[in-house]
Design a protein around this motif. Structure first.
Motif, PDB file in Angstrom:
ATOM      1  N   ILE A 184      70.702 126.816  82.631  1.00  0.00           N
ATOM      2  CA  ILE A 184      70.224 126.307  81.305  1.00  0.00           C
ATOM      3  C   ILE A 184      69.375 127.309  80.678  1.00  0.00           C
ATOM      4  O   ILE A 184      68.365 127.733  81.522  1.00  0.00           O
ATOM      5  CB  ILE A 184      69.433 124.957  81.445  1.00  0.00           C
ATOM      6  N   ALA A 185      69.572 127.891  79.392  1.00  0.00           N
ATOM      7  CA  ALA A 185      68.669 128.903  78.793  1.00  0.00           C
ATOM      8  C   ALA A 185      67.836 128.155  77.797  1.00  0.00           C
ATOM      9  O   ALA A 185      68.278 127.127  77.585  1.00  0.00           O
ATOM     10  CB  ALA A 185      69.809 129.737  77.971  1.00  0.00           C
ATOM     11  N   PHE A 186      66.881 128.968  77.332  1.00  0.00           N
ATOM     12  CA  PHE A 186      66.067 128.393  76.442  1.00  0.00           C
ATOM     13  C   PHE A 186      65.950 129.587  75.352  1.00  0.00           C
ATOM     14  O   PHE A 186      65.604 130.699  75.674  1.00  0.00           O
ATOM     15  CB  PHE A 186      64.580 128.193  76.919  1.00  0.00           C
ATOM     16  N   VAL A 187      66.367 129.402  74.206  1.00  0.00           N
ATOM     17  CA  VAL A 187      66.402 130.346  72.792  1.00  0.00           C
ATOM     18  C   VAL A 187      65.214 130.012  71.858  1.00  0.00           C
ATOM     19  O   VAL A 187      65.527 128.669  71.409  1.00  0.00           O
ATOM     20  CB  VAL A 187      67.863 130.441  72.410  1.00  0.00           C
ATOM     21  N   THR A 188      64.382 130.869  71.564  1.00  0.00           N
ATOM     22  CA  THR A 188      63.400 130.441  70.697  1.00  0.00           C
ATOM     23  C   THR A 188      62.825 131.619  70.025  1.00  0.00           C
ATOM     24  O   THR A 188      63.428 132.729  70.064  1.00  0.00           O
ATOM     25  CB  THR A 188      62.160 129.931  71.508  1.00  0.00           C
ATOM     26  N   PHE A 189      61.917 131.717  68.890  1.00  0.00           N
ATOM     27  CA  PHE A 189      61.551 132.738  68.086  1.00  0.00           C
ATOM     28  C   PHE A 189      60.336 133.183  69.087  1.00  0.00           C
ATOM     29  O   PHE A 189      59.546 132.496  69.456  1.00  0.00           O
ATOM     30  CB  PHE A 189      60.937 132.090  66.849  1.00  0.00           C
ATOM     31  N   ALA A 190      60.120 134.489  68.932  1.00  0.00           N
ATOM     32  CA  ALA A 190      59.095 135.338  69.793  1.00  0.00           C
ATOM     33  C   ALA A 190      57.901 134.832  69.066  1.00  0.00           C
ATOM     34  O   ALA A 190      57.970 135.070  67.736  1.00  0.00           O
ATOM     35  CB  ALA A 190      59.217 136.680  69.755  1.00  0.00           C
ATOM     36  N   SER A 191      56.959 134.316  69.738  1.00  0.00           N
ATOM     37  CA  SER A 191      55.657 134.007  69.019  1.00  0.00           C
ATOM     38  C   SER A 191      54.727 133.449  69.870  1.00  0.00           C
ATOM     39  O   SER A 191      55.024 132.722  71.195  1.00  0.00           O
ATOM     40  CB  SER A 191      56.097 132.524  68.005  1.00  0.00           C
ATOM     41  N   SER A 192      53.299 133.718  69.625  1.00  0.00           N
ATOM     42  CA  SER A 192      52.321 133.363  70.575  1.00  0.00           C
ATOM     43  C   SER A 192      51.383 132.205  69.938  1.00  0.00           C
ATOM     44  O   SER A 192      50.416 131.833  70.494  1.00  0.00           O
ATOM     45  CB  SER A 192      51.104 134.604  70.641  1.00  0.00           C
ATOM     46  N   GLN A 193      52.102 131.462  69.024  1.00  0.00           N
ATOM     47  CA  GLN A 193      51.500 130.333  68.595  1.00  0.00           C
ATOM     48  C   GLN A 193      51.511 129.261  69.659  1.00  0.00           C
ATOM     49  O   GLN A 193      52.418 129.228  70.552  1.00  0.00           O
ATOM     50  CB  GLN A 193      52.442 129.828  67.203  1.00  0.00           C
ATOM     51  N   THR A 194      50.369 128.369  69.463  1.00  0.00           N
ATOM     52  CA  THR A 194      50.320 127.355  70.722  1.00  0.00           C
ATOM     53  C   THR A 194      51.688 126.416  70.943  1.00  0.00           C
ATOM     54  O   THR A 194      51.773 126.360  72.290  1.00  0.00           O
ATOM     55  CB  THR A 194      48.990 126.403  70.414  1.00  0.00           C
ATOM     56  N   GLN A 195      52.182 126.089  69.873  1.00  0.00           N
ATOM     57  CA  GLN A 195      53.327 124.992  70.177  1.00  0.00           C
ATOM     58  C   GLN A 195      54.524 125.707  70.729  1.00  0.00           C
ATOM     59  O   GLN A 195      55.289 125.350  71.492  1.00  0.00           O
ATOM     60  CB  GLN A 195      53.513 124.415  68.786  1.00  0.00           C
ATOM     61  N   MET A 196      54.823 127.056  70.240  1.00  0.00           N
ATOM     62  CA  MET A 196      55.869 127.781  70.696  1.00  0.00           C
ATOM     63  C   MET A 196      55.733 128.098  72.320  1.00  0.00           C
ATOM     64  O   MET A 196      56.539 128.191  72.994  1.00  0.00           O
ATOM     65  CB  MET A 196      56.290 129.139  69.804  1.00  0.00           C
ATOM     66  N   ASP A 241      77.845 132.939  82.111  1.00  0.00           N
ATOM     67  CA  ASP A 241      77.629 131.534  83.111  1.00  0.00           C
ATOM     68  C   ASP A 241      76.845 130.541  82.489  1.00  0.00           C
ATOM     69  O   ASP A 241      76.784 129.462  83.275  1.00  0.00           O
ATOM     70  CB  ASP A 241      76.801 132.496  84.327  1.00  0.00           C
ATOM     71  N   LEU A 242      76.296 130.568  81.409  1.00  0.00           N
ATOM     72  CA  LEU A 242      75.510 129.441  80.966  1.00  0.00           C
ATOM     73  C   LEU A 242      76.215 128.195  80.725  1.00  0.00           C
ATOM     74  O   LEU A 242      77.559 128.221  80.287  1.00  0.00           O
ATOM     75  CB  LEU A 242      74.698 129.772  79.588  1.00  0.00           C
ATOM     76  N   ASP A 243      75.697 126.926  81.100  1.00  0.00           N
ATOM     77  CA  ASP A 243      76.521 125.676  80.843  1.00  0.00           C
ATOM     78  C   ASP A 243      75.618 124.867  79.936  1.00  0.00           C
ATOM     79  O   ASP A 243      76.028 123.654  79.422  1.00  0.00           O
ATOM     80  CB  ASP A 243      77.020 125.042  81.975  1.00  0.00           C
ATOM     81  N   ALA A 244      74.506 125.095  79.430  1.00  0.00           N
ATOM     82  CA  ALA A 244      73.596 124.391  78.416  1.00  0.00           C
ATOM     83  C   ALA A 244      72.522 125.435  77.952  1.00  0.00           C
ATOM     84  O   ALA A 244      72.103 126.366  78.460  1.00  0.00           O
ATOM     85  CB  ALA A 244      72.916 123.457  79.444  1.00  0.00           C
ATOM     86  N   VAL A 245      72.110 124.882  76.690  1.00  0.00           N
ATOM     87  CA  VAL A 245      70.822 125.766  76.065  1.00  0.00           C
ATOM     88  C   VAL A 245      70.016 124.529  75.463  1.00  0.00           C
ATOM     89  O   VAL A 245      70.374 123.616  74.797  1.00  0.00           O
ATOM     90  CB  VAL A 245      71.231 126.846  75.116  1.00  0.00           C
ATOM     91  N   VAL A 246      68.678 125.039  75.401  1.00  0.00           N
ATOM     92  CA  VAL A 246      67.773 124.087  74.649  1.00  0.00           C
ATOM     93  C   VAL A 246      67.313 125.328  73.530  1.00  0.00           C
ATOM     94  O   VAL A 246      66.833 126.175  73.901  1.00  0.00           O
ATOM     95  CB  VAL A 246      66.626 123.760  75.259  1.00  0.00           C
ATOM     96  N   PHE A 247      67.403 124.849  72.164  1.00  0.00           N
ATOM     97  CA  PHE A 247      66.763 125.675  71.039  1.00  0.00           C
ATOM     98  C   PHE A 247      65.284 125.395  70.624  1.00  0.00           C
ATOM     99  O   PHE A 247      65.087 123.979  70.509  1.00  0.00           O
ATOM    100  CB  PHE A 247      67.782 125.668  69.972  1.00  0.00           C
TER     101      PHE A 247
END
Ligand code: RIB
Length: 340
Positions: A184-196, A241-247
């Motif tokens: 499972i991958a996690f794809v997000t914006f690069a950020s040091s904001q608390t929520q991210m 090889d990924l089978d799932a991702v969280v955006f």
């Protein structure tokens, strides 16, 4: 024709400027000004079509009955839906909203705060970028209430409204693990904001419990969507090889879905998908996308309620507190279990 001022009215009616000002600001009764004089002034004002100069009024009273609402991007559906709800509530309480985008740009945000100060904005609602701690501290020192939402600035002691970001992605990732997904991958914006930061952590915590290896891709945000899609496409091509991702946000999620349809990646057979932020695109997609839905009504309601309370108890230092709201994992076809 020269705009009439309160002084012109006072001279014309041979009454004091202060009396006219009290009458026009609805304080005649409080100042025991007689009915007949109130009648004379309001009649004359209607006859000549006098319009109080709002800037002059705010200079005099120090109040402009406006609230500055500063979000990352006013066109983003998440922020737009919250802004609309805040505007309705503010208007019902006698406040108008000045609404603008920070683009997560520190310098632009500093300039916007200065613009709001020049307009004597009474209170601030900010989804803050990093780097404006001193500017917010100065607002607070000058007795101007500030409520943050969506993320906060840990070094600044003021009220904020957030969601439980860490649990939200922890729970979503746990759901994928329970469905049998392992890469499972996690794809997000690069950020040091608390929520991210909290969202990435929640994903890692869930994988750690199952001893799975985290695979995180942080994309540098860019107004040009192509500059988001390019690195994300390369990432998915590399990790076959990924089978799932969280955006990590609605924007990353929609870019991801575009890439999967370009690459012919089938959801959920080749790749299960969960995205932060629920909205129509995810409900209409085929299969509908599992989403971490934020309580936008509750966020807006809490933000404006806290700010109005601070505006109405001005001068009385009320303790700052944080309000953490829950999200809902809307489970749909994009994360249904692995084919046996
Ligand atoms: O683009 C909106 C997204 O980023 C939402 O997840 C909101 O929480 C913001 O952080």
């Amino acid at each position: 024709m020269k705009k009439l001022s309160i002084v012109d009215i006072a001279n014309e009616l041979k009454v004091s400027k202060t009396t006219v000002s009290f009458i026009l600001n609805g304080r005649a009764k409080e100042k025991r000004i007689g009915e007949d004089l109130v009648e004379r002034v309001t009649k004359y004002v209607e006859e000549v079509g006098y319009k109080p100069n709002s800037l002059a009024k705010s200079l005099r009273t120090g109040k402009s009955n406006t609230i500055g609402l500063m979000v990352e991007d006013i066109s983003n559906p998440f922020f737009a839906s919250i802004a609309r709800l805040i505007e309705d509530r503010a208007y019902k309480n006698g406040y108008k909203i000045i609404y603008c985008s920070t683009d997560n740009d520190t310098q632009k945000t500093k300039e916007l705060i200065n613009m709001f100060r020049d307009r004597h904005v009474d209170g601030y609602i900010i989804a803050p970028p990093e780097g404006i701690e001193d500017d917010v501290e100065q607002l607070l020192k000058d007795g101007l209430p500030v409520v943050m939402f969506d993320r906060h600035l840990p070094k600044v002691n003021t009220d904020y409204v957030e969601i439980d970001n860490l649990f939200s992605t922890y729970n979503a990732t746990r759901h994928l693990i329970q469905q049998g997904y392992k890469n499972i991958a996690f794809v997000t914006f690069a950020s040091s904001q608390t929520q991210m930061m909290a969202r990435v952590q929640g994903y890692k915590d869930a994988l750690k419990e199952s001893r799975f290896t985290p695979v995180v891709k942080e994309i540098v945000f860019n107004q040009d969507e192509e500059m988001i899609i390019k690195p994300m496409t390369a990432f998915f091509k590399k990790h076959k090889d990924l089978d799932a991702v969280v955006f990590g946000t609605n924007h990353v999620g929609t870019c991801g879905l575009k890439i999967f349809s370009t690459l012919g990646v089938k959801v959920p057979d080749d790749m299960a998908v969960i995205s932060f932020d629920d909205y129509d695109v995810f409900k209409l997609y085929s299969p509908p996308v599992t989403a971490i839905a934020q309580p936008v009504d509750e966020i807006a309601d809490n933000v404006i309620t806290v700010l109005l309370k601070k505006l109405n108890t001005k001068g009385v230092s009320t303790a700052s507190h944080s309000i953490i709201l829950k999200t809902n994992l809307q489970i749909r076809g994009s994360s249904s279990g692995l084919k046996d």
